[in-house]
Design a protein around this motif. Structure first.
Motif, PDB file in Angstrom:
ATOM      1  N   LYS A  39     -13.807  10.941   2.597  1.00 51.60           N
ATOM      2  CA  LYS A  39     -13.376  12.236   2.047  1.00 51.60           C
ATOM      3  C   LYS A  39     -12.429  12.969   2.994  1.00 51.60           C
ATOM      4  O   LYS A  39     -11.366  13.447   2.587  1.00 51.60           O
ATOM      5  CB  LYS A  39     -14.601  13.121   1.761  1.00 51.60           C
ATOM      6  CG  LYS A  39     -15.560  12.577   0.723  1.00 51.60           C
ATOM      7  CD  LYS A  39     -16.651  13.564   0.370  1.00 51.60           C
ATOM      8  CE  LYS A  39     -17.501  14.010   1.542  1.00 51.60           C
ATOM      9  NZ  LYS A  39     -18.282  12.888   2.125  1.00 51.60           N
ATOM     10  N   THR A  40     -12.805  13.045   4.269  1.00 50.53           N
ATOM     11  CA  THR A  40     -11.961  13.747   5.233  1.00 50.53           C
ATOM     12  C   THR A  40     -10.642  13.015   5.433  1.00 50.53           C
ATOM     13  O   THR A  40      -9.580  13.636   5.548  1.00 50.53           O
ATOM     14  CB  THR A  40     -12.695  13.913   6.575  1.00 50.53           C
ATOM     15  OG1 THR A  40     -13.813  14.795   6.396  1.00 50.53           O
ATOM     16  CG2 THR A  40     -11.771  14.513   7.638  1.00 50.53           C
ATOM     17  N   LEU A  43      -8.348  13.851   2.657  1.00 52.18           N
ATOM     18  CA  LEU A  43      -7.770  15.176   2.823  1.00 52.18           C
ATOM     19  C   LEU A  43      -6.644  15.157   3.857  1.00 52.18           C
ATOM     20  O   LEU A  43      -5.609  15.805   3.681  1.00 52.18           O
ATOM     21  CB  LEU A  43      -8.859  16.172   3.250  1.00 52.18           C
ATOM     22  CG  LEU A  43      -8.686  17.604   2.750  1.00 52.18           C
ATOM     23  CD1 LEU A  43      -8.776  17.638   1.234  1.00 52.18           C
ATOM     24  CD2 LEU A  43      -9.751  18.505   3.351  1.00 52.18           C
ATOM     25  N   ARG A  44      -6.820  14.390   4.924  1.00 47.09           N
ATOM     26  CA  ARG A  44      -5.773  14.276   5.952  1.00 47.09           C
ATOM     27  C   ARG A  44      -4.533  13.580   5.387  1.00 47.09           C
ATOM     28  O   ARG A  44      -3.407  13.915   5.754  1.00 47.09           O
ATOM     29  CB  ARG A  44      -6.303  13.519   7.174  1.00 47.09           C
ATOM     30  CG  ARG A  44      -7.300  14.329   7.990  1.00 47.09           C
ATOM     31  CD  ARG A  44      -7.854  13.513   9.159  1.00 47.09           C
ATOM     32  NE  ARG A  44      -6.791  13.054  10.049  1.00 47.09           N
ATOM     33  CZ  ARG A  44      -6.222  13.789  11.003  1.00 47.09           C
ATOM     34  NH1 ARG A  44      -6.623  15.031  11.188  1.00 47.09           N
ATOM     35  NH2 ARG A  44      -5.278  13.293  11.763  1.00 47.09           N
ATOM     36  N   LEU A  46      -3.606  13.767   2.196  1.00 49.77           N
ATOM     37  CA  LEU A  46      -2.977  14.766   1.332  1.00 49.77           C
ATOM     38  C   LEU A  46      -2.231  15.813   2.150  1.00 49.77           C
ATOM     39  O   LEU A  46      -1.213  16.352   1.697  1.00 49.77           O
ATOM     40  CB  LEU A  46      -4.029  15.446   0.458  1.00 49.77           C
ATOM     41  CG  LEU A  46      -4.747  14.573  -0.570  1.00 49.77           C
ATOM     42  CD1 LEU A  46      -5.820  15.384  -1.292  1.00 49.77           C
ATOM     43  CD2 LEU A  46      -3.764  13.981  -1.570  1.00 49.77           C
ATOM     44  N   ALA A  47      -2.736  16.089   3.356  1.00 47.88           N
ATOM     45  CA  ALA A  47      -2.105  17.092   4.217  1.00 47.88           C
ATOM     46  C   ALA A  47      -0.926  16.542   5.005  1.00 47.88           C
ATOM     47  O   ALA A  47      -0.239  17.292   5.707  1.00 47.88           O
ATOM     48  CB  ALA A  47      -3.139  17.664   5.189  1.00 47.88           C
ATOM     49  N   LEU A  72      -4.776  24.111   5.539  1.00 48.40           N
ATOM     50  CA  LEU A  72      -5.958  23.267   5.704  1.00 48.40           C
ATOM     51  C   LEU A  72      -7.080  24.106   6.295  1.00 48.40           C
ATOM     52  O   LEU A  72      -6.951  24.662   7.384  1.00 48.40           O
ATOM     53  CB  LEU A  72      -5.648  22.084   6.626  1.00 48.40           C
ATOM     54  CG  LEU A  72      -6.809  21.143   6.972  1.00 48.40           C
ATOM     55  CD1 LEU A  72      -7.340  20.484   5.709  1.00 48.40           C
ATOM     56  CD2 LEU A  72      -6.367  20.086   7.980  1.00 48.40           C
ATOM     57  N   LEU A 147      -6.199  22.848   1.157  1.00 44.13           N
ATOM     58  CA  LEU A 147      -7.107  21.721   1.334  1.00 44.13           C
ATOM     59  C   LEU A 147      -8.295  22.173   2.168  1.00 44.13           C
ATOM     60  O   LEU A 147      -8.116  22.678   3.275  1.00 44.13           O
ATOM     61  CB  LEU A 147      -6.379  20.566   2.029  1.00 44.13           C
ATOM     62  CG  LEU A 147      -5.051  20.138   1.391  1.00 44.13           C
ATOM     63  CD1 LEU A 147      -4.389  19.047   2.226  1.00 44.13           C
ATOM     64  CD2 LEU A 147      -5.277  19.651  -0.041  1.00 44.13           C
ATOM     65  N   CYS A 148      -9.498  21.989   1.635  1.00 48.54           N
ATOM     66  CA  CYS A 148     -10.715  22.492   2.284  1.00 48.54           C
ATOM     67  C   CYS A 148     -11.643  21.334   2.613  1.00 48.54           C
ATOM     68  O   CYS A 148     -12.082  20.609   1.713  1.00 48.54           O
ATOM     69  CB  CYS A 148     -11.433  23.481   1.378  1.00 48.54           C
ATOM     70  SG  CYS A 148     -10.414  24.855   0.814  1.00 48.54           S
ATOM     71  N   ASP A 149     -11.958  21.166   3.882  1.00 51.20           N
ATOM     72  CA  ASP A 149     -12.820  20.079   4.345  1.00 51.20           C
ATOM     73  C   ASP A 149     -14.180  20.639   4.750  1.00 51.20           C
ATOM     74  O   ASP A 149     -14.330  21.198   5.831  1.00 51.20           O
ATOM     75  CB  ASP A 149     -12.160  19.365   5.529  1.00 51.20           C
ATOM     76  CG  ASP A 149     -12.963  18.149   5.984  1.00 51.20           C
ATOM     77  OD1 ASP A 149     -13.897  17.746   5.254  1.00 51.20           O
ATOM     78  OD2 ASP A 149     -12.667  17.612   7.064  1.00 51.20           O
ATOM     79  N   VAL A 177      -7.849  21.700  -3.214  1.00 50.89           N
ATOM     80  CA  VAL A 177      -8.675  20.493  -3.165  1.00 50.89           C
ATOM     81  C   VAL A 177      -9.842  20.783  -2.231  1.00 50.89           C
ATOM     82  O   VAL A 177      -9.651  21.148  -1.070  1.00 50.89           O
ATOM     83  CB  VAL A 177      -7.890  19.269  -2.660  1.00 50.89           C
ATOM     84  CG1 VAL A 177      -8.807  18.045  -2.580  1.00 50.89           C
ATOM     85  CG2 VAL A 177      -6.703  18.981  -3.575  1.00 50.89           C
ATOM     86  N   VAL A 179     -13.246  19.316  -0.502  1.00 50.00           N
ATOM     87  CA  VAL A 179     -14.025  18.144  -0.130  1.00 50.00           C
ATOM     88  C   VAL A 179     -15.367  18.608   0.418  1.00 50.00           C
ATOM     89  O   VAL A 179     -15.419  19.462   1.302  1.00 50.00           O
ATOM     90  CB  VAL A 179     -13.280  17.316   0.939  1.00 50.00           C
ATOM     91  CG1 VAL A 179     -14.223  16.372   1.652  1.00 50.00           C
ATOM     92  CG2 VAL A 179     -12.134  16.542   0.310  1.00 50.00           C
TER      93      VAL A 179
END
Length: 203
Positions: A39-40, A43-44, A46-47, A72, A147-149, A177, A179
């Motif tokens: 998941k992380t 996200l990375r 996408l970023a 982020l 983007l939220c982790d 987004v 996660v």
């Protein structure tokens, strides 16, 4: 934001492949899955912080997000904040990058961060207070893509509620987004939920 057929690797290790994600403006796309499913890393990717091994990502049709348009919100705020900066400077950073003056008062108030904390450094505040500062910085940035982790993983219930309220608000104007391993949080916030374990095999 649209990711098509995305794969990620670390050396010879495949993290995932065949992932498709569409995050529409004005909506929250949630991504869930067990620990270690990537998941992380997704996200990375996408970023733009991790180069995909395959596939492509488009931002409103472009191959790269415009400068300053992507925010982020990290799980561990201490890893993304300069320990020498005050919270005031951290919150105002996006305006400084744009070369403008920032009135951060509204953003600070919306995340529940007291004015007395703004002149403290990260080492002088709690994780929850520092995450509130990161949330205020995101509001000052006015990003098109957020983007939220695991943004609430280290927070107490009150701080978690504040983060959820702000993300709901941001989700009305940006492509968000989210996660998280917290399925209840993702279900509550998201307009669409993508289980990464299923997407990783092309489903």
């Amino acid at each position: 934001m649209e990711a098509t057929g995305v794969a990620a690797r670390f050396g010879e290790h495949r993290v995932f492949s065949g992932v498709n994600v569409t995050a529409a403006t004005g909506a929250v796309t949630g991504i869930t899955g067990p620990s270690g499913c990537g998941k992380t890393t997704l996200l990375r990717v996408l970023a733009g912080l991790h180069r995909p091994a395959a596939g492509e990502i488009r931002y409103d049709g472009a191959a790269a997000a415009p400068r300053g348009s992507l925010a982020l919100l990290a799980q561990h705020p201490r890893l993304v904040c300069n320990p020498r900066w005050t919270l005031r400077r951290i919150v105002a950073e996006p305006a400084a990058i744009r070369g403008t003056q920032a009135d951060i008062g509204d953003a600070v108030e919306r995340v529940g961060l007291t004015a007395a904390l703004l002149d403290r450094h990260p080492g002088q505040v709690s994780d929850g207070q520092l995450q509130r500062a990161c949330l205020a910085r995101m509001l000052v940035q006015r990003a098109s893509y957020v983007l939220c982790d695991e943004p609430t993983a280290m927070l107490d219930p009150i701080a978690t509620g504040d983060v959820v309220d702000v993300l709901r608000e941001v989700g009305g104007t940006a492509a968000v987004v989210l996660v998280s391993h917290d399925a209840a949080l993702v279900e509550a916030l998201s307009d669409e939920v993508l289980p990464l374990s299923a997407a990783a095999v092309g489903h």
